[in-house]
Design a protein around this motif. Structure first.
Motif, PDB file in Angstrom:
ATOM      1  N   LEU A   1       0.832  -1.211   0.000  1.00 57.10           N
ATOM      2  CA  LEU A   1       0.000   0.000   0.000  1.00 57.10           C
ATOM      3  C   LEU A   1       0.862   1.254   0.000  1.00 57.10           C
ATOM      4  O   LEU A   1       0.585   2.210  -0.740  1.00 57.10           O
ATOM      5  CB  LEU A   1      -0.938  -0.007   1.206  1.00 57.10           C
ATOM      6  N   GLU A   2       1.908   1.264   0.847  1.00 52.05           N
ATOM      7  CA  GLU A   2       2.753   2.460   0.876  1.00 52.05           C
ATOM      8  C   GLU A   2       3.543   2.602  -0.423  1.00 52.05           C
ATOM      9  O   GLU A   2       3.709   3.715  -0.934  1.00 52.05           O
ATOM     10  CB  GLU A   2       3.725   2.425   2.057  1.00 52.05           C
ATOM     11  N   ARG A   3       4.032   1.499  -0.974  1.00 51.51           N
ATOM     12  CA  ARG A   3       4.787   1.581  -2.228  1.00 51.51           C
ATOM     13  C   ARG A   3       3.902   2.128  -3.348  1.00 51.51           C
ATOM     14  O   ARG A   3       4.326   2.962  -4.146  1.00 51.51           O
ATOM     15  CB  ARG A   3       5.336   0.202  -2.599  1.00 51.51           C
ATOM     16  N   LYS A   4       2.650   1.657  -3.411  1.00 52.36           N
ATOM     17  CA  LYS A   4       1.725   2.159  -4.429  1.00 52.36           C
ATOM     18  C   LYS A   4       1.437   3.639  -4.215  1.00 52.36           C
ATOM     19  O   LYS A   4       1.392   4.422  -5.177  1.00 52.36           O
ATOM     20  CB  LYS A   4       0.419   1.356  -4.374  1.00 52.36           C
ATOM     21  N   ASP A   5       1.257   4.039  -2.958  1.00 52.53           N
ATOM     22  CA  ASP A   5       1.004   5.445  -2.668  1.00 52.53           C
ATOM     23  C   ASP A   5       2.199   6.312  -3.054  1.00 52.53           C
ATOM     24  O   ASP A   5       2.046   7.409  -3.586  1.00 52.53           O
ATOM     25  CB  ASP A   5       0.689   5.619  -1.179  1.00 52.53           C
ATOM     26  N   ARG A   6       3.408   5.820  -2.800  1.00 46.89           N
ATOM     27  CA  ARG A   6       4.607   6.567  -3.163  1.00 46.89           C
ATOM     28  C   ARG A   6       4.726   6.707  -4.683  1.00 46.89           C
ATOM     29  O   ARG A   6       5.095   7.762  -5.186  1.00 46.89           O
ATOM     30  CB  ARG A   6       5.856   5.874  -2.601  1.00 46.89           C
ATOM     31  N   LEU A   7       4.433   5.644  -5.412  1.00 43.38           N
ATOM     32  CA  LEU A   7       4.508   5.712  -6.867  1.00 43.38           C
ATOM     33  C   LEU A   7       3.487   6.702  -7.420  1.00 43.38           C
ATOM     34  O   LEU A   7       3.795   7.488  -8.328  1.00 43.38           O
ATOM     35  CB  LEU A   7       4.292   4.320  -7.465  1.00 43.38           C
ATOM     36  N   ASN A   8       2.266   6.669  -6.876  1.00 46.07           N
ATOM     37  CA  ASN A   8       1.240   7.616  -7.324  1.00 46.07           C
ATOM     38  C   ASN A   8       1.644   9.059  -7.013  1.00 46.07           C
ATOM     39  O   ASN A   8       1.458   9.962  -7.836  1.00 46.07           O
ATOM     40  CB  ASN A   8      -0.101   7.304  -6.655  1.00 46.07           C
ATOM     41  N   TYR A   9       2.209   9.255  -5.822  1.00 47.85           N
ATOM     42  CA  TYR A   9       2.653  10.597  -5.431  1.00 47.85           C
ATOM     43  C   TYR A   9       3.791  11.065  -6.331  1.00 47.85           C
ATOM     44  O   TYR A   9       3.814  12.220  -6.771  1.00 47.85           O
ATOM     45  CB  TYR A   9       3.110  10.559  -3.973  1.00 47.85           C
ATOM     46  N   LEU A  10       4.712  10.171  -6.635  1.00 42.31           N
ATOM     47  CA  LEU A  10       5.854  10.520  -7.474  1.00 42.31           C
ATOM     48  C   LEU A  10       5.404  10.899  -8.882  1.00 42.31           C
ATOM     49  O   LEU A  10       5.910  11.867  -9.467  1.00 42.31           O
ATOM     50  CB  LEU A  10       6.826   9.337  -7.521  1.00 42.31           C
TER      51      LEU A  10
END
Length: 322
Positions: free
Chosen positions: A201-210
């Motif tokens: 979940l955090e990795r996906k959120d980081r990718l979306n934010y990036l």
């Protein structure tokens, strides 16, 4: 007004975009902005998460109360009352904006309390009476803590394991034995799966934010020189004007263009003209302060916006540029 994301260096964005590693970490400035973004989102979603966590807390607390022998009920009520008091104080603290920066740790504490309660419950609920409640409750709460209360992966990991350790200690303190077979079948398994969920979940959120940061950066910077473009400059100028009217702050504007640029383009071609623009932009950028805004308006037209901390500061910077 644009947010702080327009200040992220191009190099940091490119480094983060090109990284395919498993580490949940951006370069320094981008990492700070992501923490701010994640905390802001968690605070925005807090009312819903607070309702969920309170429901879990009350459910597990009541299950433990109904399962205790009469001789221990008074001790449990005292312990539960202390937990409730601490959580209520924490909720009051959360309503004060100056404590927003500690929000992650507040949520971590609350989640750890839930995990501790469910571990206690799974060990003191009589097997014939509440085995299903124990298995389902432990697994559900662990998944919830790791994935759906707004905690980033390190905090979810901390709350899950520290809460479990506290729950085991309190189980012994209440005079019960730890059912390790039950914990291995629920808490340990659910924690392992929960950690995977929290990480994904955090990795996906980081990718979306990036990706969002990258698109925003492109829309606010000149594609040739990588300098702020007209839109970002106007935003910074508006901010400077508002600060001057409100606080009396002084600022300086310097408009620049390149003499003979058209002749260079005509004689050597647009490719050489582009190289010249990039070189000029880089050299001037290296001679100004990081807090100043040096923007390209278009063609060979540039503008420098700088806040004046000292009366002769503008003249000193102009000399450096010339």
């Amino acid at each position: 007004m644009f947010s702080e994301q327009d200040d992220v260096p191009e190099k940091e964005l490119q480094t983060a975009l090109s990284s395919t590693g498993w580490m949940l970490r951006f370069p320094a400035q981008l990492e700070q902005l992501y923490h701010l973004h994640a905390r802001t989102e968690a605070i925005k979603n807090y009312p819903v998460n607070a309702y969920i966590t309170f429901t879990l807390f009350a459910t597990f607390g009541m299950a433990i109360y109904l399962s205790l022998p009469p001789s221990i009920i008074a001790s449990w009520i005292k312990l539960f009352a202390i937990c409730i008091t601490v959580l209520l104080v924490r909720r009051v603290i959360l309503s004060i904006r100056r404590f927003d920066r500690w929000f992650d740790w507040h949520m971590t504490f609350e989640s750890a309390c839930i995990v501790a309660l469910l571990v206690i419950m799974s060990n003191i609920v009589p097997p014939g009476q509440g085995k299903i409640l124990s298995y389902v409750g432990v697994s559900y709460a662990i998944f919830l803590v790791y994935g759906f209360v707004g905690l980033r992966f390190p905090f979810a990991l901390f709350s899950g394991w520290v809460g479990g350790a506290v729950g085991i200690v309190l189980t012994y303190a209440l005079g019960f034995h730890v059912n390790w077979a039950l914990l291995n079948g629920t808490y340990t398994t659910a924690s392992a799966l929960g950690m995977v969920i929290a990480y994904m979940l955090e990795r996906k959120d980081r990718l979306n934010y990036l990706q969002a940061m990258s698109l925003s950066h492109l829309s606010l910077h000149d594609s040739l020189t990588k300098l702020p473009n007209r839109a970002l400059f106007v935003d910074r100028l508006t901010y400077a004007l508002n600060a001057a009217q409100r606080d009396g702050r002084e600022f300086t504007l310097m408009f620049m263009d390149l003499d003979g640029f058209k002749e260079v383009n005509d004689a050597y071609g647009h490719h050489i003209g582009d190289l010249l623009l990039r070189e000029v932009a880089q050299r001037i950028q290296n001679r100004i302060r990081s807090q100043d805004t040096f923007a390209r308006l278009g063609g060979d037209e540039f503008v420098l916006l700088m806040n004046n901390d000292k009366p002769d500061e503008a003249a000193i910077v102009a000399e450096k540029i010339l």
